[in-house]
Design a protein around this motif. Structure first.
Motif, short mmCIF file in Angstrom:
data_model
loop_
_atom_site.label_atom_id
_atom_site.label_comp_id
_atom_site.label_asym_id
_atom_site.label_seq_id
_atom_site.Cartn_x
_atom_site.Cartn_y
_atom_site.Cartn_z
N THR A 19 -14.53 -30.99 -11.85
CA THR A 19 -13.99 -31.50 -10.59
C THR A 19 -12.49 -31.73 -10.70
O THR A 19 -11.72 -31.35 -9.81
CB THR A 19 -14.69 -32.81 -10.19
N GLU A 20 -12.06 -32.33 -11.80
CA GLU A 20 -10.63 -32.59 -11.99
C GLU A 20 -9.84 -31.29 -12.14
O GLU A 20 -8.74 -31.17 -11.61
CB GLU A 20 -10.42 -33.51 -13.19
N LEU A 21 -10.40 -30.32 -12.84
CA LEU A 21 -9.73 -29.04 -13.00
C LEU A 21 -9.63 -28.33 -11.65
O LEU A 21 -8.59 -27.76 -11.32
CB LEU A 21 -10.50 -28.16 -14.00
N SER A 22 -10.69 -28.40 -10.86
CA SER A 22 -10.67 -27.80 -9.52
C SER A 22 -9.61 -28.48 -8.66
O SER A 22 -8.86 -27.81 -7.94
CB SER A 22 -12.05 -27.93 -8.87
N ALA A 23 -9.52 -29.80 -8.72
CA ALA A 23 -8.51 -30.52 -7.95
C ALA A 23 -7.10 -30.13 -8.41
O ALA A 23 -6.20 -29.97 -7.58
CB ALA A 23 -8.71 -32.03 -8.11
N LEU A 24 -6.91 -29.96 -9.70
CA LEU A 24 -5.61 -29.54 -10.23
C LEU A 24 -5.22 -28.18 -9.69
O LEU A 24 -4.09 -27.98 -9.24
CB LEU A 24 -5.65 -29.51 -11.76
N VAL A 25 -6.14 -27.25 -9.69
CA VAL A 25 -5.85 -25.91 -9.18
C VAL A 25 -5.52 -25.97 -7.69
O VAL A 25 -4.56 -25.35 -7.23
CB VAL A 25 -7.03 -24.96 -9.45
N HIS A 26 -6.29 -26.76 -6.92
CA HIS A 26 -6.02 -26.88 -5.49
C HIS A 26 -4.66 -27.52 -5.24
O HIS A 26 -3.93 -27.11 -4.32
CB HIS A 26 -7.12 -27.71 -4.81
N GLU A 27 -4.28 -28.50 -6.04
CA GLU A 27 -2.98 -29.15 -5.88
C GLU A 27 -1.85 -28.18 -6.22
O GLU A 27 -0.80 -28.17 -5.57
CB GLU A 27 -2.90 -30.41 -6.73
N GLU A 28 -2.03 -27.35 -7.24
CA GLU A 28 -1.01 -26.36 -7.58
C GLU A 28 -0.86 -25.32 -6.48
O GLU A 28 0.24 -24.91 -6.16
CB GLU A 28 -1.34 -25.68 -8.91
N ILE A 29 -1.96 -24.93 -5.87
CA ILE A 29 -1.91 -23.98 -4.76
C ILE A 29 -1.18 -24.61 -3.57
O ILE A 29 -0.35 -23.97 -2.93
CB ILE A 29 -3.32 -23.51 -4.37
N ALA A 30 -1.48 -25.88 -3.30
CA ALA A 30 -0.80 -26.58 -2.19
C ALA A 30 0.70 -26.68 -2.47
O ALA A 30 1.52 -26.52 -1.55
CB ALA A 30 -1.41 -27.96 -1.99
N LEU A 31 1.07 -26.96 -3.71
CA LEU A 31 2.49 -27.04 -4.07
C LEU A 31 3.17 -25.68 -3.87
O LEU A 31 4.27 -25.60 -3.32
CB LEU A 31 2.64 -27.50 -5.52
N ALA A 32 2.51 -24.62 -4.29
CA ALA A 32 3.08 -23.28 -4.12
C ALA A 32 3.25 -22.95 -2.65
O ALA A 32 4.28 -22.40 -2.25
CB ALA A 32 2.18 -22.24 -4.79
#
Length: 153
Positions: A19-32
């Motif tokens: 779950t945390e890894l998925s959230a990290l990936v989603h946050e990086e996509i949002a930042l991009a």
């Protein structure tokens, strides 16, 4: 500290990590997306200014052509000079718009924060290695189970 020390099973820990890894990936996509949106806005403004400058330059060409024709015809300060002044105003406006375009387009840069964050995540994940799971006893000898992806099955 083991899984039993904090009351969570290994499955719960794996689920939490996933779950945390998925959230990290989603946050990086949002930042991009946010960085790209900002750069696209700058690019659109700069491109619009460059297109406007090009249009004004294009409009100034017939004006100067008429001014030159009337100037040769008159060889004096008549109607031709008025066309020349109008053409010069167009050129000044085009120069101002080109400077605006250059200023806006020079601020467009790669998404450095996203790249740095992705590199950090990749470095962190490069140290993680999957552990083969053993077949439960009673089904033959214990051996690793190969993962079969859903797309190839």
């Amino acid at each position: 500290m083991s899984a039993a020390d904090d009351g969570r099973s290994i499955g719960q820990l794996v689920a939490a990590a996933t779950t945390e890894l998925s959230a990290l990936v989603h946050e990086e996509i949002a930042l991009a997306k946010a960085e790209l949106r900002q750069d696209v806005k700058r690019g659109v403004i700069g491109s619009g200014a460059a297109i406007a400058a090009g249009a004004l330059l294009l409009f100034s060409l017939p004006v100067f052509s008429f001014a030159a024709a009337y100037g040769i015809h008159n060889l004096g300060l008549g109607l031709a000079w008025s066309f020349t002044v109008v053409g010069a105003v167009y050129l000044v406006l085009a120069a101002v718009l080109l400077l605006l375009a250059k200023a806006k387009l020079s601020k467009v840069e790669p998404p450095r924060r996203t790249i740095a964050s992705a590199k950090e995540s990749a470095a962190l994940l490069s140290n993680v290695k999957p552990h083969p799971r053993a077949v439960p006893k009673g089904r033959g000898e214990a051996r690793p189970v190969e993962h079969v992806s859903r797309s190839s099955a």
